[in-house]
Each structure stands twice: as C-alpha cells, then as structure tokens.
Motif scaffolding. Structure first.
Motif, short mmCIF file in Angstrom:
data_model
loop_
_atom_site.label_atom_id
_atom_site.label_comp_id
_atom_site.label_asym_id
_atom_site.label_seq_id
_atom_site.Cartn_x
_atom_site.Cartn_y
_atom_site.Cartn_z
N SER A 116 46.42 33.33 20.40
CA SER A 116 45.68 32.30 21.13
C SER A 116 46.00 32.41 22.61
CB SER A 116 46.06 30.91 20.60
OG SER A 116 47.46 30.69 20.76
N ARG A 117 45.24 31.67 23.40
CA ARG A 117 45.45 31.66 24.85
C ARG A 117 45.41 30.22 25.36
NH1 ARG A 117 40.19 33.13 23.77
NH2 ARG A 117 38.53 31.99 24.86
N CYS A 118 45.87 30.04 26.57
CA CYS A 118 45.82 28.72 27.21
C CYS A 118 44.43 28.50 27.81
CB CYS A 118 46.87 28.62 28.31
SG CYS A 118 48.55 28.91 27.76
N PRO A 119 43.93 27.27 27.78
CA PRO A 119 42.64 27.00 28.43
C PRO A 119 42.64 27.36 29.91
CG PRO A 119 43.27 25.17 27.01
CD PRO A 119 44.46 26.09 27.09
N SER A 120 43.77 27.16 30.57
CA SER A 120 43.90 27.53 31.98
C SER A 120 44.42 28.96 32.08
CB SER A 120 44.88 26.59 32.69
OG SER A 120 45.19 27.08 33.99
N GLU A 121 43.81 29.75 32.94
CA GLU A 121 44.25 31.13 33.13
C GLU A 121 45.33 31.26 34.19
OE1 GLU A 121 40.97 33.70 33.87
OE2 GLU A 121 40.06 33.38 31.89
N VAL A 214 44.45 14.05 31.42
CA VAL A 214 43.80 14.80 32.48
C VAL A 214 42.37 15.16 32.08
CG1 VAL A 214 43.85 16.91 33.86
CG2 VAL A 214 46.00 15.73 33.30
N THR A 215 41.44 14.90 32.99
CA THR A 215 40.04 15.28 32.73
C THR A 215 39.61 16.47 33.58
OG1 THR A 215 39.27 13.64 34.34
CG2 THR A 215 39.37 12.96 32.03
N SER A 216 40.25 16.64 34.74
CA SER A 216 39.90 17.78 35.59
C SER A 216 40.98 18.00 36.63
CB SER A 216 38.54 17.57 36.28
OG SER A 216 38.63 16.49 37.20
N GLU A 228 46.85 20.54 44.65
CA GLU A 228 46.08 20.35 43.42
C GLU A 228 45.71 18.88 43.31
OE1 GLU A 228 45.36 22.62 40.95
OE2 GLU A 228 46.72 24.31 41.30
N ILE A 229 44.43 18.63 43.08
CA ILE A 229 43.96 17.26 42.87
C ILE A 229 43.67 17.09 41.39
CG2 ILE A 229 42.36 15.47 43.60
CD1 ILE A 229 43.97 16.71 45.89
N ILE A 230 44.43 16.22 40.73
CA ILE A 230 44.29 15.99 39.29
C ILE A 230 43.59 14.66 39.07
CG2 ILE A 230 45.55 15.77 37.10
CD1 ILE A 230 47.93 17.15 38.65
N THR A 231 42.57 14.67 38.24
CA THR A 231 41.84 13.44 37.92
C THR A 231 42.16 13.04 36.48
OG1 THR A 231 40.06 14.02 39.44
CG2 THR A 231 39.59 12.32 37.78
N LEU A 232 42.51 11.78 36.29
CA LEU A 232 42.84 11.26 34.97
C LEU A 232 41.63 10.52 34.37
CD1 LEU A 232 46.42 9.83 35.65
CD2 LEU A 232 45.73 12.16 35.00
N ALA A 233 41.70 10.29 33.07
CA ALA A 233 40.59 9.64 32.37
C ALA A 233 40.31 8.24 32.88
CB ALA A 233 40.89 9.61 30.86
N ASN A 234 41.34 7.58 33.40
CA ASN A 234 41.13 6.22 33.93
C ASN A 234 40.61 6.20 35.36
OD1 ASN A 234 43.35 6.97 35.43
ND2 ASN A 234 44.77 5.48 34.53
N GLY A 235 40.30 7.38 35.90
CA GLY A 235 39.77 7.48 37.25
C GLY A 235 40.81 7.72 38.33
N GLU A 236 42.07 7.56 38.00
CA GLU A 236 43.15 7.78 38.96
C GLU A 236 43.23 9.26 39.35
OE1 GLU A 236 48.05 7.38 39.17
OE2 GLU A 236 46.93 6.58 37.46
N THR A 237 43.58 9.52 40.59
CA THR A 237 43.80 10.90 41.03
C THR A 237 45.24 11.07 41.49
OG1 THR A 237 43.09 10.44 43.30
CG2 THR A 237 41.41 11.23 41.74
N ILE A 238 45.77 12.27 41.25
CA ILE A 238 47.13 12.60 41.65
C ILE A 238 47.08 13.88 42.48
CG2 ILE A 238 49.43 13.27 40.84
CD1 ILE A 238 48.82 11.76 38.24
#
Length: 375
Positions: A116-121, A214-216, A228-238
């Motif tokens: 198997s592989r990771c979704p992220s390369e 994490v959604t994106s 890196e800008i991380i977006t969570l399911a609740n709309g929060e960004t990190i």
C-alpha cells in the motif's frame, strides 16, 4: 522444465517469499521479483529517520540485488519496475520498467505483494517511490524538521503517534511546537492503549488536538519561507512550518481486475490459504490483502504461509491453512525511551514496549531479510 514464480513487490512479504522459494527450489524454479524500488526499505524505522542524525539511510535501504545474488544467477531475475496490468486467465502480468520499457511476464504462480501507499506523496512512510526519490524525500523532510518552529502531525493512529513521539523526544524541550491532530476524541480510535499513548506524548511536550479532522492542506510561500495551511472539518485553519500526514493507506491494486478486489477498500480477496479465488496460481500477502489488517507482524505470518503453500503445490501436495498471529498485538513506540502496547486486552508496560520495539524499531532484523534467514 522449471516453474516460473512471479512476485510483485520487493518489500517484507515479497522478499520473504522469494528467499523461501529460492532456498528450496534454486534449480527447479525461476523466481522473478518485480519491485518499484531497487532497495529493500525498512519503513518501520522511517518515523525515526526523519529526525536528523539518528538513522542512516544505508540502515533503512539495502539493495535488493545484494539479497538475491547468493542464489544461482539462472534461478532468479530482478526487475525494477511496477505492474501495470494483469490477465489472470492468461496467467500473464505486464510490467513497466524503470528503463521505460514494457514487459509481459508469464507465470505458473503469481504472488501479489505490492502493499500500500500513503495518500500523500510528500511523506516517507512507505516505499512508494524509487530509491533516489525516497532518499531525497527523507533528506528534504529532515531539513524541514530541523529548521521548523512549528510541526503538525495529522492522524492519531500508530504511525502518527510514533512520528509525534520521535519529534517530541528530540525537540520537545526546545522551542519547537509539536502538535498531533486527532479526528476523534481519543487516540487510535479508542483502543485500550489510547490513554497510555496520550500520557507518553504529554511527557514529551507534544500537544494533542482532538476533534481535528483534516479536510485539506495547501503549501504557501510567504517572505521566502514555505508554510502549510491545514483546514479542519470545523472550518478552523492551522498554519505550520511542517505538515506530516499519516492518515490512511491506499492499496497498490490498480493493476488487478475489479472482480478480484473488495469493492470498498480495493484490497485483494483471498481465501484461508491466501489464494485469490477464481485465479489459478495467484496468491497474495501483506497490506494488499483484505484481511485482517495491515501490520508488519501480520505480513510476516502471511508471507511464511504463502511461501509454504507454493512450496507444497510445487511438490504436488495440497496447500495448508495460513495461520495468523495467535494473539492480537499492538505495540506503539513513543520516542526513543517509552511506548504503549497491549497483547489482546492486556496492557504492556512502557519499558517492555521500548525493549521490544522502541529501542531500535527492529533495525536489527534488516540483515535477516538480506541474508535470507528471515525465511
């Protein structure tokens, strides 16, 4: 005439089975090992290899040719490439080689061990790339980790906990901020060792953020610095300097006709002998199979069982049931000094997890895969 066994995948299952067959059939069997990576990759220790100066690349990656050259040259062939398609009725598989050519291989037995592989390369947890690409990815990750002020690890399964633990052990008392994102309200989907793992991470100054699915994620360059800008399911960004996702696995099964796959997970269906139903002479082992779950020790048992069964069939005998582990073991290293684990429902003390796994991440086992003593 010698029988041809084609093994797709040169990792734990594939190399194990190749050794087992070549040790017993180096004259009456031709083993063709097809691997995307020219090197055997001990990815169990990849979580530690991202910390600068701890694990050397040559400890993690060893040429497959060095593992096979002990056998007669006419008894094996190593092809660096990947399976593109298969025809189980015709007993052929088509391989795209690293040199850019295409080969169609005929077989008497075929082993599906492409894992198997990771979704992220952009993470080095799996050998989904070529040797040079893995080396480059490890080096780039170390450099980013070394210069980062903020590091976010996403995915609170065993890999995510181990990555966060390694970073916490090395940098938890420095000015680096290390955060582990957990989609639910407990680590490891609430496994009984979740609390112990959380306590160990806390001791290493790792912050665990719960309810953080994490959604994106998106890379951004600001003032010459990559973020890196991380977006969570609740709309929060990190916003962070380094983002290391560990969520999920994607089976490398695209070359297999859908009728042989589990419809939801796209893993390979196998019977209790680890044959692929409806496909004569086709076997499977490792992360690519539908049961029970991905795991190094589970893969070891499956590989041993498949190798034994092919050996029996080659000798004109009936295969036997492939037995799994007698107990359900979960061991999670948390840094280079502690850990959390269980055997069935019995918790294992932290120092025993360290002794059994965390101390070396089993790097001492690599020579056995190279010299063949593993099989």
């Amino acid at each position: 005439m010698a029988k041809t066994v084609v093994i797709l995948g040169g990792s734990y299952a594939g190399l194990h089975i190749a050794h087992a067959l070549l040790k017993k059939h180096d004259k009456d069997v031709k083993v063709i090992l097809v691997s995307k990576n020219s090197h055997f990759f001990w990815n169990v220790a990849a979580v530690r290899a991202i910390v600068p100066g701890i694990v050397k690349d040559e400890q993690l990656l060893v040429p497959l040719e060095s593992a096979l050259k002990r056998y007669p040259a006419e008894s094996y062939e190593l092809i660096i490439g990947s399976a593109e398609s298969s025809d189980f009725a015709a007993k052929t598989v088509t391989v795209s080689t690293s040199a850019g050519s295409s080969q169609t291989l005929s077989y008497d037995h075929l082993v599906l061990a492409t894992g198997s592989r990771c979704p992220s390369e952009d993470v080095p947890w799996k050998a989904s790339h070529s040797y040079q690409e893995v080396i480059s990815l490890l080096s780039r990750t170390r450099e980013r980790v070394s210069s980062a002020t903020n590091i976010v690890v996403a995915g609170a399964g065993p890999t995510g906990i181990e990555v966060a633990g390694e970073l916490g052990y090395e940098f938890g008392k420095t000015n680096k901020s290390i955060t582990l994102l957990c989609a639910g309200d407990k680590l490891m989907d609430g496994d009984i060792i979740a609390g112990a793992a959380a306590n160990e991470l806390r001791k290493l100054n790792v912050t665990v953020k719960y309810g953080a699915r994490v959604t994106s994620s998106q890379q951004k360059t600001a003032d010459g610095k990559q973020e890196e800008i991380i977006t969570l399911a609740n709309g929060e960004t990190i916003t962070t300097d380094v983002y290391l996702p560990t969520m999920g696995l994607v089976p490398n099964s695209e070359y297999i006709d859908a009728q042989y796959l589990d419809a939801q997970r796209r893993t390979v269906n196998v019977d209790d002998y680890f044959r692929v139903p409806g496909a004569e002479g086709v076997w499977a082992a490792g992360d690519i199979v539908c049961k029970p779950r991905a795991g190094f020790m589970i893969t070891q048992k499956q590989a041993a069982g498949v190798a034994k069964n092919i050996d029996l069939v080659l000798k004109g005998k009936e295969p036997t049931l492939v037995k799994g582990l007698p107990v359900d073991v979960m061991m999670c290293a948390v840094g280079r000094g502690r850990g959390a684990g269980r055997v069935n429902s019995i918790k294992v003390p932290s120092f025993l997890v360290w002794m059994g796994k965390g101390r070396t991440l089993a790097l001492q086992m690599v020579p056995g895969y190279i010299d063949g003593s593993v099989a």
